[in-house]
Design a protein around this motif. Sequence first.
Motif, mmCIF file in Angstrom:
data_model
loop_
_atom_site.group_PDB
_atom_site.id
_atom_site.type_symbol
_atom_site.label_atom_id
_atom_site.label_comp_id
_atom_site.label_asym_id
_atom_site.label_seq_id
_atom_site.Cartn_x
_atom_site.Cartn_y
_atom_site.Cartn_z
ATOM 1 N N LYS A 238 0.822 -1.215 0.000
ATOM 2 C CA LYS A 238 0.000 0.000 0.000
ATOM 3 C C LYS A 238 0.852 1.260 0.000
ATOM 4 C CE LYS A 238 -3.342 2.366 3.008
ATOM 5 N NZ LYS A 238 -4.102 2.261 4.270
ATOM 6 N N HIS A 240 3.696 1.899 -1.370
ATOM 7 C CA HIS A 240 4.247 2.200 -2.688
ATOM 8 C C HIS A 240 3.158 2.410 -3.737
ATOM 9 C CE1 HIS A 240 8.034 1.388 -0.949
ATOM 10 N NE2 HIS A 240 7.985 0.078 -1.010
ATOM 11 N N SER A 241 1.921 2.053 -3.408
ATOM 12 C CA SER A 241 0.848 2.014 -4.412
ATOM 13 C C SER A 241 -0.132 3.170 -4.315
ATOM 14 C CB SER A 241 0.087 0.685 -4.285
ATOM 15 O OG SER A 241 0.956 -0.416 -4.428
ATOM 16 N N GLN A 242 0.112 4.111 -3.429
ATOM 17 C CA GLN A 242 -0.801 5.241 -3.291
ATOM 18 C C GLN A 242 -0.709 6.141 -4.522
ATOM 19 O OE1 GLN A 242 0.417 6.986 0.409
ATOM 20 N NE2 GLN A 242 -0.696 5.506 1.655
ATOM 21 N N ARG A 247 5.132 3.615 -7.082
ATOM 22 C CA ARG A 247 4.791 2.807 -8.256
ATOM 23 C C ARG A 247 4.284 3.677 -9.395
ATOM 24 N NH1 ARG A 247 4.290 -2.750 -9.944
ATOM 25 N NH2 ARG A 247 3.750 -2.456 -12.137
ATOM 26 N N HIS A 265 0.040 -4.608 -12.052
ATOM 27 C CA HIS A 265 0.236 -4.242 -10.646
ATOM 28 C C HIS A 265 -1.107 -4.140 -9.947
ATOM 29 C CE1 HIS A 265 -0.011 -0.666 -7.835
ATOM 30 N NE2 HIS A 265 0.792 -1.476 -7.166
ATOM 31 N N SER A 266 -1.135 -4.574 -8.703
ATOM 32 C CA SER A 266 -2.263 -4.321 -7.811
ATOM 33 C C SER A 266 -1.682 -4.198 -6.415
ATOM 34 C CB SER A 266 -3.280 -5.463 -7.878
ATOM 35 O OG SER A 266 -4.387 -5.191 -7.038
ATOM 36 N N ARG A 267 -2.240 -3.331 -5.612
ATOM 37 C CA ARG A 267 -1.686 -3.106 -4.284
ATOM 38 C C ARG A 267 -2.114 -4.192 -3.307
ATOM 39 N NH1 ARG A 267 -5.230 -1.395 -0.425
ATOM 40 N NH2 ARG A 267 -7.239 -0.584 -1.145
ATOM 41 N N GLU A 269 -2.298 -4.830 1.127
ATOM 42 C CA GLU A 269 -2.220 -4.160 2.428
ATOM 43 C C GLU A 269 -1.147 -4.807 3.307
ATOM 44 O OE1 GLU A 269 -3.370 -1.772 4.242
ATOM 45 O OE2 GLU A 269 -5.041 -0.874 3.164
ATOM 46 N N LYS A 310 -6.067 -6.898 -0.575
ATOM 47 C CA LYS A 310 -6.331 -5.473 -0.345
ATOM 48 C C LYS A 310 -6.896 -5.190 1.036
ATOM 49 C CE LYS A 310 -6.841 -4.197 -5.193
ATOM 50 N NZ LYS A 310 -7.697 -3.591 -6.246
#
Length: 526
Positions: A238, A240-242, A247, A265-267, A269, A310
Motif C-alpha cells: 500500500k 508504494h501504491s498510493q 509505483r 500491478h495491484s496493491r 495491504e 487489499k
Amino acid sequence: MFWADKLAASANGAQIVNDSKTPSGRVHVGSLRGVIIHDVIDRALKHAGKPVKFIYGVDDYDALDTTPKYLDQAKFKPYLGYPLCNVPSPDDSASDYAKYFMAEFLQVFDYLGVKPEVYWLRDLYRSGQLNEYIDIFLNNAHLIREAYLEVSGAKRAENWYPFQAICENCGKIATTVVTDYKDKQVFYTCEPNATNWTEGCGHSGWVSPFDGNGKLPWKVEWVAKWRLLGVSIEMAGKDHSQKGGSRDVANAICRKVFGEQPPYHSRYEFILVGGTKMSSSKGVGSSAREIAALLPPELLRFLMLRTPPKTAINFSPDYENITRLFRDYDTLFEKLVQGTAKKPEELVPLTYAQLEGEPKPYQTIDFSTLISLLQIPHIEIEAEIAKRVGTSMSDHDWQVTRSRIAVAQKWLADYADEEEKLVLYMDNVPEQINQLSGEQVSYLGQLAQVLGDLDNWDGDELQTALFSTSKQMELGAKQAFSAVYYAFLGKERGPKAGNMLSWLPKDFVVTRLNDVNKLAGSANAN
C-alpha cells in the motif's frame, strides 16, 4: 473466482513474476505477505497451464539508513550510508550484512515451500548487466525529472541526474549527488548535508557510473529491473501504491523513457501487529523466522491467504488470534472433507496454503483444548488426545497432532501472558474462594452432589450439569461459572468450564467442590 486464479486466467503468454526486499535488518513477518502473494500467483499461472518464472530480488545496493537496536551501535553507525552489501556481517556466518539478514529470510522461504529464482542487485550492477539502462536514464534525465514532477509533484533541479555514485573517498552511496554526465562519466559530490542521518565527506569528482560504481535511485532502478528481467507481474504494498506514490512514478518513467506499459500491478495491504505496521529496520513486530518457528508452514501460509490482498491483516500471537487461526483452518478443512462449502472459491485459500499437492484430511483435537490439556498436571498428552478423538489415528493424524503439540508448547513458553495461562490449583484450595458469595458457595455444594451422581464424565455433559444446577438454584450463569473457576483456578474466568472439569479426575473434582463449600461456607458464617 479466487483473485490469483482470476489473474492467471486473464494472462496471455509467458509471465515473469517479480518481488524484492531490501535486507536492512531482520526481515519481519509483514514482508512474507508479498512473498506468499507472488508465490500464489506463480502457482495459479502454473495451474492454468501458463508458462511462468517467479524471481525474487535482493536490493542489497540500497544504503544502510539506520542501525537496528539489536545490533552493536558503535560497530555499525560508521557504515550508515554504505551499500548494504559493503557493510560487514554481524557475525562470521555470512560475508556481509545483506547476506546475513537475507539468509535467515530465505530459510523461511524454504520452510513455506516458496521457490523463486533469487537474484542480487550487486550482481546485476557489478557484472554490467544494468550498464545499458544506466546510460539510457542518464541521457534521458529530463524525462525522469518530468515524471517526478508530473506524478508526485517532486521538483528536481535542472542539473539533477538519476544516479548515486559510491563515494571514492568515504564509501557512502546515500550522500552523493550527481550533477553532470559527459563522455560516459558522471560528476558527483558527496554532500555533507544530503541526509539527516549521516554526513557526506565533501569529496567530488568524475567517475564511470558503470560496473557497480553506483546505483540508480530505486524508483528508476525498478524500471531498469523490469526491462532487464522481462518482468510482467509485480504487486506492491500500500505504501508504494498510493496515488502519486513510488509505483506511479516508476510507471510514468517506464512510459516516458521506453514508451511501454509497465508490468501488471495491484496493491496489497500490510500485516499489522496491534495496529502497527512492522518495520525490519526499526525492529517492530515479530520476525519472519520467529513466526515460522511458531506456526506450521500451512498455517502461516493460510494466515496470509484467508484475507484478500487489499485487506490488512492484524495479527499478533496472543491466545485469541492463534486459537482463531487454527479454528478457522480446521473449520475450512472440515467443509472440504464433508463437501459443505457454499462456494468452491471458499476452499481455495486452504488449497494454496499447502506446501504442495492437495490438502490431506486429518483428525485431531481443537487447538484451544490442546493448550489447556498441556497445562493439566499428570496427563499423558498423546493418550488423552487419542481418547478424545475416539477413533484410530493414522500416521498423518499424529504428524499433524505432534506438530500442534510443539506449537502449543512453544506458545505457552514464549508468547502466553500470565493471564492467558491455565494455572490449576491441584494441591490446595485457592485463597480467592473467600471472594465467593453465600449463593455461590451453596451452588458448589449442590454441584458436588450432582457431579458425583453423573455417569458420563464428558465435557458437554458436565457443561449441561453446570447450567441446569445454576438454573435449579436460581443463580445467574455468570456467577455460577465464576464460582467454578475460583474453586479450581483462583480467578474469575477460564476455558469452557465443562471441558476443564472433564480433564480432571471425577473424585478430585467432587472433593474440591466439597472442600470449597466447607471452607468458604465457614468463612461466610464467620
